[in-house]
Design an enzyme around this catalytic site. Structure first.
Site, PDB file in Angstrom:
ATOM      1  N   ASP A  39      33.111  35.778  27.880  1.00 26.25           N
ATOM      2  CA  ASP A  39      32.873  35.845  29.326  1.00 26.25           C
ATOM      3  C   ASP A  39      33.499  37.094  29.937  1.00 26.25           C
ATOM      4  OD1 ASP A  39      31.948  35.032  31.753  1.00 26.25           O
ATOM      5  OD2 ASP A  39      33.434  33.455  32.067  1.00 26.25           O
ATOM      6  N   GLY A  42      30.023  41.144  32.866  1.00 26.69           N
ATOM      7  CA  GLY A  42      29.536  41.668  34.144  1.00 26.69           C
ATOM      8  C   GLY A  42      30.667  42.217  34.988  1.00 26.69           C
ATOM      9  N   HIS A  56      27.479  44.129  28.751  1.00 23.74           N
ATOM     10  CA  HIS A  56      26.971  43.357  27.612  1.00 23.74           C
ATOM     11  C   HIS A  56      27.029  44.192  26.329  1.00 23.74           C
ATOM     12  CE1 HIS A  56      26.040  40.084  30.161  1.00 23.74           C
ATOM     13  NE2 HIS A  56      25.017  40.656  30.777  1.00 23.74           N
ATOM     14  N   ARG A  90      19.339  33.812  35.111  1.00 21.60           N
ATOM     15  CA  ARG A  90      19.678  35.212  35.436  1.00 21.60           C
ATOM     16  C   ARG A  90      18.396  36.019  35.638  1.00 21.60           C
ATOM     17  NH1 ARG A  90      25.271  36.897  32.640  1.00 21.60           N
ATOM     18  NH2 ARG A  90      26.275  34.923  33.084  1.00 21.60           N
ATOM     19  N   LEU A 150      32.807  33.639   5.844  1.00 18.85           N
ATOM     20  CA  LEU A 150      32.841  33.183   7.239  1.00 18.85           C
ATOM     21  C   LEU A 150      31.497  32.589   7.668  1.00 18.85           C
ATOM     22  CD1 LEU A 150      34.345  33.283  10.104  1.00 18.85           C
ATOM     23  CD2 LEU A 150      33.065  35.409  10.460  1.00 18.85           C
ATOM     24  N   ARG A 207      38.674  31.314  25.873  1.00 18.19           N
ATOM     25  CA  ARG A 207      37.809  31.742  26.973  1.00 18.19           C
ATOM     26  C   ARG A 207      38.474  32.900  27.699  1.00 18.19           C
ATOM     27  NH1 ARG A 207      33.591  28.708  30.880  1.00 18.19           N
ATOM     28  NH2 ARG A 207      32.737  30.648  31.661  1.00 18.19           N
ATOM     29  N   SER A 215      31.930  24.796  30.437  1.00 17.31           N
ATOM     30  CA  SER A 215      30.548  25.300  30.574  1.00 17.31           C
ATOM     31  C   SER A 215      29.555  24.740  29.552  1.00 17.31           C
ATOM     32  CB  SER A 215      30.545  26.824  30.538  1.00 17.31           C
ATOM     33  OG  SER A 215      31.296  27.345  31.595  1.00 17.31           O
ATOM     34  N   GLU A 226      42.450  23.099  20.886  1.00 23.14           N
ATOM     35  CA  GLU A 226      43.446  23.684  21.792  1.00 23.14           C
ATOM     36  C   GLU A 226      42.749  24.785  22.584  1.00 23.14           C
ATOM     37  OE1 GLU A 226      46.648  22.770  22.141  1.00 23.14           O
ATOM     38  OE2 GLU A 226      46.420  21.196  20.640  1.00 23.14           O
TER      39      GLU A 226
HETATM   40  C1  FPP Z   1      29.112  36.374  29.842  1.00 23.91           C
HETATM   41  O1  FPP Z   1      29.459  37.437  30.672  1.00 23.91           O
HETATM   42  C2  FPP Z   1      28.353  36.867  28.719  1.00 23.91           C
HETATM   43  C3  FPP Z   1      27.110  36.473  28.417  1.00 23.91           C
HETATM   44  C4  FPP Z   1      26.334  35.488  29.190  1.00 23.91           C
HETATM   45  C5  FPP Z   1      26.423  37.039  27.277  1.00 23.91           C
HETATM   46  C6  FPP Z   1      27.278  37.291  26.091  1.00 23.91           C
HETATM   47  C7  FPP Z   1      26.457  38.024  25.144  1.00 23.91           C
HETATM   48  C8  FPP Z   1      26.847  39.084  24.419  1.00 23.91           C
HETATM   49  C9  FPP Z   1      28.205  39.623  24.379  1.00 23.91           C
HETATM   50  C10 FPP Z   1      25.832  39.726  23.572  1.00 23.91           C
HETATM   51  C11 FPP Z   1      25.428  38.806  22.480  1.00 23.91           C
HETATM   52  C12 FPP Z   1      24.991  39.563  21.379  1.00 23.91           C
HETATM   53  C13 FPP Z   1      24.937  39.107  20.136  1.00 23.91           C
HETATM   54  C14 FPP Z   1      24.691  40.087  19.093  1.00 23.91           C
HETATM   55  C15 FPP Z   1      25.122  37.703  19.754  1.00 23.91           C
HETATM   56  P1  FPP Z   1      28.884  37.432  32.138  1.00 23.91           P
HETATM   57  O2  FPP Z   1      27.650  38.261  32.154  1.00 23.91           O
HETATM   58  O3  FPP Z   1      28.691  36.027  32.607  1.00 23.91           O
HETATM   59  O4  FPP Z   1      30.039  38.132  32.902  1.00 23.91           O
HETATM   60  P2  FPP Z   1      30.480  37.852  34.401  1.00 23.91           P
HETATM   61  O5  FPP Z   1      30.884  36.413  34.468  1.00 23.91           O
HETATM   62  O6  FPP Z   1      31.643  38.771  34.567  1.00 23.91           O
HETATM   63  O7  FPP Z   1      29.315  38.197  35.270  1.00 23.91           O
END
Ligand code: FPP
Length: 260
Positions: A39, A42, A56, A90, A150, A207, A215, A226
């Site tokens: 998380d 953004g 991202h 989104r 893994l 997290r 979530s 934990e």
């Molecule tokens: C949350 O940050 C992140 C996501 C919803 C997407 C996570 C995905 C990736 C890191 C890419 C995945 C790629 C692969 C290869 C599996 P947010 O956008 O909700 O951030 P914010 O809460 O600050 O807006």
């Protein structure tokens, strides 16, 4: 430029800290299964005046490093929340960017992950994902199916409640077909109908980004995990941060409802 040098100095500071942090880790008491809610991409981008897509992209780099760290530490299972059933809300452009990043990542990393004996397991309802993403995910799963290192679960179009409902339906169908009796259902039988069947439950949930929510993530599997929260945004999370989380985990007294 200033921001850039700040980033670099933080990176090297954390690199310097790694050996010290590693010394704090008891290799005999590692979590078997680490689950992560990635998380803050953004907000990380926004704090730097960059588009969310840059967050991202940086988040994918972090993921690469954390997978590497889990392989080094010989952690058995890593599960990451990459796209929830709620993330379809989104803007279409952001969903497209995320899906494209997954495709790009797998095309680039699959050979190396296979070489590292990682078993890639997409979890969630993959049906509604774009065809290209599904193709790469199935290819990754099939290529690495027999790997013994893994286990890397990547949760996509995943929702914990939906997973539980689907497991209940599958069990119900077996009862209807007289292959099982309602009385036969145990916790183990139920867990065997989840995406994570046969895997140990997560013992550590991380997290980042300061949010204190679960979530709809691994609702059944996290029963005794934990929780470790940190204010660091996911793109700034790194091996040193993972080691801090593990060191913290190792200080916890896990009683499972009993006494210490
Ligand atoms: C949350 O940050 C992140 C996501 C919803 C997407 C996570 C995905 C990736 C890191 C890419 C995945 C790629 C692969 C290869 C599996 P947010 O956008 O909700 O951030 P914010 O809460 O600050 O807006």
């Amino acid at each position: 430029m200033l921001k850039f040098s700040h980033l670099f100095s933080r990176f090297f500071k954390d690199k310097e800290d790694e050996p010290e942090l590693l010394k704090q880790i008891d290799r005999t008491k590692l979590p078997q299964h680490v689950a992560i809610i990635m998380d803050g991409n953004g907000r990380w981008a926004q704090s730097k005046g960059l588009p969310r897509s840059a967050g991202h992209r940086a988040g994918v780099e972090t993921l690469r490093n954390i997978i590497e760290a889990c392989v080094e530490l010989e952690i058995k299972v890593l599960t990451v929340y990459a796209f929830s059933t709620e993330n379809w809300k989104r803007p279409e452009a952001e969903v497209r960017i995320l899906m494209n990043l997954i495709v790009e990542y797998l095309r680039k990393e699959l050979d190396e992950m296979h070489r590292q004996n990682i078993s890639i397991r997409p979890i969630g309802n993959l049906g509604p994902l774009p065809e290209e993403a599904k193709k790469e995910l199935f290819r990754a799963r099939e290529t690495t199916r027999n790997n013994t290192g893994l286990i890397f679960n990547v949760a996509l179009n995943y929702g914990g409640r939906k997973e539980i409902v689907e497991a209940a339906k599958a069990i119900g169908a077996k009862i209807e077909a007289k292959k099982m009796r309602a009385d036969d259902i145990t916790e183990d039988i139920f867990a065997g109908h989840l995406f994570t069947a046969g895997q140990p439950d997560p013992d550590l949930l991380i997290r980042p980004s300061g949010e204190l929510r679960i979530s709809n993530y691994l609702l059944w599997q996290l029963a005794y995990a934990e929780f470790y929260y940190t204010g660091v945004y996911w793109p700034d999370f790194n091996k040193a941060e993972l080691l801090k989380a593990i060191a913290d985990f190792q200080k916890r007294s896990r009683r499972y409802g009993g006494l210490a």
